[in-house]
Design an enzyme around this catalytic site. Structure first.
Site, PDB file in Angstrom:
ATOM      1  CE1 TYR A 165     112.235  89.312  15.867  1.00  0.00           C
ATOM      2  CE2 TYR A 165     110.980  89.197  13.840  1.00  0.00           C
ATOM      3  CZ  TYR A 165     111.175  88.817  15.149  1.00  0.00           C
ATOM      4  OH  TYR A 165     110.317  87.920  15.745  1.00  0.00           O
ATOM      5  CG  ASP A 246     114.424  87.875   6.452  1.00  0.00           C
ATOM      6  OD1 ASP A 246     113.312  87.866   5.893  1.00  0.00           O
ATOM      7  OD2 ASP A 246     114.567  87.819   7.692  1.00  0.00           O
ATOM      8  CE  LYS A 273     106.202  89.548   8.991  1.00  0.00           C
ATOM      9  NZ  LYS A 273     105.860  89.555  10.403  1.00  0.00           N
TER      10      LYS A 273
HETATM   11  N1  PLP Z   1     112.196  88.051   8.974  1.00  0.00           N
HETATM   12  C1  PLP Z   1     111.704  89.286   8.937  1.00  0.00           C
HETATM   13  C2  PLP Z   1     112.384  90.319   8.091  1.00  0.00           C
HETATM   14  C3  PLP Z   1     110.559  89.605   9.661  1.00  0.00           C
HETATM   15  O1  PLP Z   1     110.086  90.863   9.636  1.00  0.00           O
HETATM   16  C4  PLP Z   1     109.926  88.605  10.421  1.00  0.00           C
HETATM   17  C5  PLP Z   1     108.716  88.907  11.202  1.00  0.00           C
HETATM   18  O2  PLP Z   1     108.353  90.022  11.442  1.00  0.00           O
HETATM   19  C6  PLP Z   1     110.478  87.320  10.433  1.00  0.00           C
HETATM   20  C7  PLP Z   1     111.608  87.079   9.687  1.00  0.00           C
HETATM   21  C8  PLP Z   1     109.862  86.238  11.239  1.00  0.00           C
HETATM   22  O3  PLP Z   1     108.658  85.821  10.684  1.00  0.00           O
HETATM   23  P1  PLP Z   1     107.594  85.062  11.593  1.00  0.00           P
HETATM   24  O4  PLP Z   1     107.021  86.075  12.531  1.00  0.00           O
HETATM   25  O5  PLP Z   1     106.598  84.538  10.608  1.00  0.00           O
HETATM   26  O6  PLP Z   1     108.328  83.963  12.296  1.00  0.00           O
END
Ligand code: PLP
Length: 440
Positions: A165, A246, A273
């Site tokens: 994700y 990520d 976050k």
């Molecule tokens: N990447 C990861 C690993 C995440 O867990 C999340 C959100 O949970 C995101 C990207 C996306 O972040 P945002 O919700 O701030 O768009």
């Protein structure tokens, strides 16, 4: 006539129905709030992850690591805004920082005095990040990281992993998704070194980037093995693709993120976050030569826009959080608390002989309804989601707020006594439903 015992399936369905009915009875104000929302939002919802049947709780307010719902129930918050709420709901240092930003005006329409200070703190914390730019979310950070990787390498393909994700338009839990951005994605098997190496080699001249979570968060807190990430590093170096970590979730796992713990240096890192102090936040950064593509002094620079990229509330709260609260010592202590908690929970599973386990690292963990080792999301697909439903309702009844999918997050206000409360609620869950749980 002898009466036949109900099958496990029927008993499980009945237990979930009973828990859901009890939940509905206890939460009439949340239900009324949901019915109002249904009139103006599809499914009454604006953030898919927060929806669950029969209707989601409406949260009225929060303080430190406590939440109160619309019906006045109090919960210990073990979800903490899916990791963004690291500092809790009312940290005085964050509040002072936000207030200070408010006092200087909130929409300054210019380079401000705060953005480079937060950038400096992030670069100092994550040595692989020589230069960075801010966004408003982790999703945007990943979109921009992919874009710059494609531009830098002049290649089109991106390798991601099943179960990943990376944001609302970069979701690979079930392969490709109709809401995803239409990049040329290859989807590999997480933690499968041979599969990843083969994909990288076979697409060597066309692969712009490998985008990977060092631990899949939404996928169920499944850590990548160090060997897998090291193999990705090596194969991308060999073929000229960029390696993007990520670390939107995992950057909290150590003083220098997961990359620091493993000693692996990606070309680019995406963040989000908690780093914005609880305000909306994202960032992408890494190698200076790659990020230089955005240098607006060059006539052919890539554009990167965003009205709120440098908004002063995020910048100010972020600076306060990184400089005063989530210090290296605080990161080590919080993650040690999480490691100890997960060990205790897994000991309960073993001692009780039930097919349950908590996966994860440090302050992030997820209940799994299987005892088998989990390397990949495919190892969880045949588990019964109703076990997690029962767990969720049980924890709410015990005054503990977790995600419906069993995701559990520690925030800084969580103390060992909160952890004790969670562990004993989990023990009582196992005892209450033991006849419905498969043996280990
Ligand atoms: N990447 C990861 C690993 C995440 O867990 C999340 C959100 O949970 C995101 C990207 C996306 O972040 P945002 O919700 O701030 O768009």
């Amino acid at each position: 006539m002898t009466q036949q015992a109900p099958s496990l399936d029927t008993s499980l369905a009945a237990a979930v129905a009973q828990s859901a009915a009890d939940y509905a009875r206890r939460n009439p104000a949340s239900q009324a709030q949901y019915e109002r929302a249904l009139q103006v939002m599809p499914g009454g919802n604006t953030r898919s992850v927060l929806f669950y049947e029969p209707f989601p709780l409406a949260i009225r307010r929060g303080e430190d690591c406590r939440l109160w719902d619309a019906d006045g129930h109090e919960y210990t918050d073990f979800l903490a805004e899916f990791t963004a709420g690291l500092y809790g709901h009312s940290n005085p240092v964050i509040r002072v920082a936000v207030q200070a930003a408010l006092e200087n005006g909130i929409n300054l329409t210019g380079h401000n005095l705060l953005e480079s200070e937060l950038a400096r703190l992030v670069c100092d914390r994550f040595p692989s990040i020589a230069r960075l730019r801010f966004t408003n979310s982790g999703t945007e950070a990943n979109l921009m990281a992919i874009a710059v990787a494609k531009a830098f390498t002049r290649r089109g393909k991106v390798l991601v992993f099943q179960g990943a994700y990376h944001g609302g338009v970069l979701t690979f839990a079930k392969g490709h998704s109709p809401v995803n951005v239409p990049h040329d994605f290859l989807i590999g098997r997480y933690n499968d070194i041979a599969d990843a190496q083969a994909l990288i080699q076979a697409n060597a001249g066309e692969l712009a980037a490998v985008l990977v979570e060092p631990m899949q968060g939404a996928g169920g807190c499944i850590p990548a093995t160090p060997e897998f990430l090291a193999a990705l590093r090596e194969a991308t170096q060999d073929t000229g693709a960029l390696l993007i970590f990520d670390e939107v979730m995992t950057s909290r796992l150590g003083p220098q993120g997961r990359q620091g713990q493993l000693g692996i240096t990606p070309d680019l890192t995406t963040l989000g976050k908690y780093i914005g102090g609880g305000m909306s936040f994202g960032a992408f950064g890494g190698r200076a030569d790659v990020m230089a593509l955005f240098d607006p002094r060059h006539p052919d620079a890539l554009a990167h826009a965003g009205t709120f990229n440098n908004n002063v509330l995020t910048m100010s709260a972020g600076i306060a959080g990184l400089s005063q609260l989530y210090t290296a010592e605080a990161a080590l202590a919080l993650n040690a608390l999480g490691d100890g908690m997960r060990e205790r929970l897994n000991a309960v599973c073993r001692e009780q002989g039930v097919a349950l386990q908590f996966t994860g690292l440090g302050s992030l963990m997820n209940l799994q309804a299987t005892a088998r080792p989990i390397d990949h999301i495919g190892d969880t697909t045949d588990t019964d989601p109703r076990i997690k439903d029962l767990f969720f309702f049980h924890m709410l009844e015990a005054g503990l707020y977790v995600a419906r999918r069993g995701f559990t997050v520690l925030s800084l206000p969580i103390t060992p006594s909160h952890v004790d409360k969670y562990v004993s609620a989990f023990e009582s869950f196992v005892q209450r439903h033991r006849t419905l749980l498969a043996p280990a």
